[in-house]
Design a protein around this motif. Sequence first.
Motif, PDB file in Angstrom:
ATOM      1  N   THR A   1      42.899  46.211  42.459  1.00 10.68           N
ATOM      2  CA  THR A   1      43.261  47.512  43.028  1.00 10.68           C
ATOM      3  C   THR A   1      44.768  47.645  43.196  1.00 10.68           C
ATOM      4  OG1 THR A   1      41.157  47.623  44.209  1.00 10.68           O
ATOM      5  CG2 THR A   1      42.924  49.041  45.009  1.00 10.68           C
ATOM      6  N   ASP A   2      45.407  46.579  43.655  1.00  6.40           N
ATOM      7  CA  ASP A   2      46.853  46.607  43.877  1.00  6.40           C
ATOM      8  C   ASP A   2      47.654  46.322  42.608  1.00  6.40           C
ATOM      9  OD1 ASP A   2      46.368  47.106  46.522  1.00  6.40           O
ATOM     10  OD2 ASP A   2      46.599  45.026  47.152  1.00  6.40           O
ATOM     11  N   GLU A   3      46.964  46.069  41.504  1.00  6.86           N
ATOM     12  CA  GLU A   3      47.609  45.731  40.229  1.00  6.86           C
ATOM     13  C   GLU A   3      48.555  44.538  40.400  1.00  6.86           C
ATOM     14  OE1 GLU A   3      49.333  49.239  38.514  1.00  6.86           O
ATOM     15  OE2 GLU A   3      47.443  50.310  38.556  1.00  6.86           O
ATOM     16  N   THR A   4      48.093  43.533  41.121  1.00  6.10           N
ATOM     17  CA  THR A   4      48.882  42.332  41.376  1.00  6.10           C
ATOM     18  C   THR A   4      49.051  41.542  40.090  1.00  6.10           C
ATOM     19  OG1 THR A   4      47.953  42.261  43.587  1.00  6.10           O
ATOM     20  CG2 THR A   4      48.985  40.257  42.799  1.00  6.10           C
ATOM     21  N   VAL A   5      50.280  41.095  39.829  1.00 11.12           N
ATOM     22  CA  VAL A   5      50.524  40.307  38.616  1.00 11.12           C
ATOM     23  C   VAL A   5      50.637  38.819  38.920  1.00 11.12           C
ATOM     24  CG1 VAL A   5      51.587  42.202  37.370  1.00 11.12           C
ATOM     25  CG2 VAL A   5      53.006  40.700  38.744  1.00 11.12           C
ATOM     26  N   ALA A   6      50.835  38.457  40.193  1.00  8.21           N
ATOM     27  CA  ALA A   6      50.936  37.050  40.568  1.00  8.21           C
ATOM     28  C   ALA A   6      50.789  36.927  42.078  1.00  8.21           C
ATOM     29  CB  ALA A   6      52.280  36.474  40.142  1.00  8.21           C
ATOM     30  N   PHE A   7      50.389  35.766  42.525  1.00  8.47           N
ATOM     31  CA  PHE A   7      50.392  35.483  43.949  1.00  8.47           C
ATOM     32  C   PHE A   7      50.525  33.983  44.145  1.00  8.47           C
ATOM     33  CE2 PHE A   7      45.949  35.192  42.910  1.00  8.47           C
ATOM     34  CZ  PHE A   7      45.437  34.208  43.731  1.00  8.47           C
TER      35      PHE A   7
END
Length: 117
Positions: free
Chosen positions: A91-97
């Motif tokens: 949903t947040d279009e996260t590319v890395a964490f």
Amino acid sequence: MVVLKTLFKWIVLPIVALLIIISLSLVVTGNAYIFRGLKLTYLKGESTANIDDYVDFDNRTIRAKNPIEWEKVANFEQVKLTPTLQNALDTDETVAFLCHYQRRQTAVRKLLARLWC
């Protein structure tokens, strides 16, 4: 024609004068960077900062004198994400964490479960 002159005199000129005053006050007070921010955001069709903005700004690499690699756990990249976490990342279009946990803790899943369930 008289209507256009009146409209120009009472609406357009005050707006232009106000924009000039605001622009000059930004330059005089040392806040001219706001123009660049507006140009690099709104004039590119964005409404906020995004992950690719770094290319528009000055960047430099800071090298560590004595770099130390982070220790990887035995099950590195093998833990499955919970559906709740996966949905939040999509949903947040996260590319890395980054998951940071204490050395004694052996499962990343415990940390993720505490954060996202």
